[in-house]
Each structure stands twice: as structure tokens, then as C-alpha cells.
Design an enzyme around this catalytic site. Structure first.
Site, PDB file in Angstrom:
ATOM      1  N   HIS A  29       0.837  -1.194   0.000  1.00 26.59           N
ATOM      2  CA  HIS A  29       0.000   0.000   0.000  1.00 26.59           C
ATOM      3  C   HIS A  29       0.872   1.244   0.000  1.00 26.59           C
ATOM      4  O   HIS A  29       2.016   1.213   0.427  1.00 26.59           O
ATOM      5  CB  HIS A  29      -0.957   0.018   1.197  1.00 26.59           C
ATOM      6  CG  HIS A  29      -0.288  -0.071   2.534  1.00 26.59           C
ATOM      7  ND1 HIS A  29       0.250  -1.237   3.031  1.00 26.59           N
ATOM      8  CD2 HIS A  29      -0.089   0.873   3.488  1.00 26.59           C
ATOM      9  CE1 HIS A  29       0.744  -1.019   4.237  1.00 26.59           C
ATOM     10  NE2 HIS A  29       0.577   0.257   4.535  1.00 26.59           N
ATOM     11  N   HIS A  74       0.970   5.272   1.251  1.00 28.37           N
ATOM     12  CA  HIS A  74       0.436   6.300   2.142  1.00 28.37           C
ATOM     13  C   HIS A  74       0.513   7.634   1.414  1.00 28.37           C
ATOM     14  O   HIS A  74       1.557   7.971   0.839  1.00 28.37           O
ATOM     15  CB  HIS A  74       1.295   6.426   3.410  1.00 28.37           C
ATOM     16  CG  HIS A  74       1.260   5.246   4.308  1.00 28.37           C
ATOM     17  ND1 HIS A  74       0.502   5.224   5.461  1.00 28.37           N
ATOM     18  CD2 HIS A  74       1.882   4.053   4.240  1.00 28.37           C
ATOM     19  CE1 HIS A  74       0.676   4.069   6.058  1.00 28.37           C
ATOM     20  NE2 HIS A  74       1.510   3.324   5.333  1.00 28.37           N
TER      21      HIS A  74
END
Length: 144
Positions: free
Chosen positions: A101, A103
Site C-alpha cells: 500500500h 500512504h
């Protein structure tokens, strides 16, 4: 090794709620439940990949395109002075959820970032922030 019980896999399967801001057939984006700043958003692929080294290059290309699109929405919604786009790989580097992922962390002049993964945000505030980002993304040209 990819663990299908990680929290992001559960969010993708609809087992855990999230304050979603963007979704297409390859990526999902939602507010970080433990934000480092107002507007802290996450972008994940819909493929199973533990980190940067495990993801198929084509899926990674889709993920970074989605990250850029969502970051533009966060930028428009929160008008930060700067922006961090961060991706961690393995515990020694700070990865705490083992589904790749990115941020998106807005940075504001004179404001310190809160600790990574420390304090839960108020759900009402997250809902308001998600709505701001969704509205901003909706006003952007479509992602290709």
C-alpha cells in the site's frame, strides 16, 4: 508469503468497514484509521501482494497511477503545503500491514506529523475527510 487474513484483505472482501474515497477494478483507496495528519489516505491494489517486491509490475503500474490520482484529490481537498507519498517493505522498514500500500500524507507548515500507527482517529472526522476527498476526486478528470 501473503497472508489473506491481513486487515487490508479483509477490507477488500468487505469484512471490515473503511472510509473509502476511490475504487476501480484494480485499486481501492480509503482514509488511514490512524492518520499521521488530516487527509492521510491509503491506496491498495486488489491483487494479493505482500510488498513492492512481490507485486506484478503491471499491477504496480496500475497502483501508482491510482495513487497519483487519489493524491491529486487529497491535495485539492486539503490544500497542504506539501505531501509525502510513502511505501514501506517489511517490519524493519516500518510495514505493519502486509498487503502492499501507499500512504498519501499531507504535510502542513509548522505542524508535526503524528506517529505512524499510533492513535485511532475519530470515525466522524474520518467520514468528513473521506467525503472531502471523494468530492475532490469526483471533480478531477477521469483516470486512464
Amino acid at each position: 508469503m501473503y497472508d489473506q487474513s491481513n486487515v487490508f484483505a479483509k477490507i477488500l472482501r468487505g469484512e471490515i468497514p473503511a472510509f473509502k474515497v476511490y475504487e476501480d477494478d484494480r485499486a481501492l483507496s480509503f482514509m488511514d484509521a490512524m492518520p499521521q495528519s488530516d487527509g492521510h489516505t491509503l491506496v491498495i491494489p486488489k491483487v494479493e501482494a505482500r510488498n513492492f517486491f512481490d507485486i506484478d509490475p503491471a499491477a504496480l503500474a496500475d497502483l501508482i497511477k491510482a495513487t497519483q490520482h487519489v493524491a491529486r484529490g487529497v491535495q485539492q481537498a486539503f490544500d497542504p503545503d506539501g505531501m509525502r507519498i510513502i511505501q514501506f517493505n517489511e517490519p524493519a522498514a516500518g510495514q505493519t500491514v502486509f498487503h502492499i500500500h501507499f500512504h498519501i500524507i499531507p504535510c502542513y507548515e509548522g505542524a508535526k506529523l503524528r506517529g505512524h500507527g499510533r492513535d485511532w482517529a475519530d470515525k466522524e472526522v474520518l467520514a468528513q475527510h473521506a467525503e472531502k476527498v471523494r468530492a475532490a476526486i469526483a471533480s478531477l478528470p477521469p483516470r486512464h
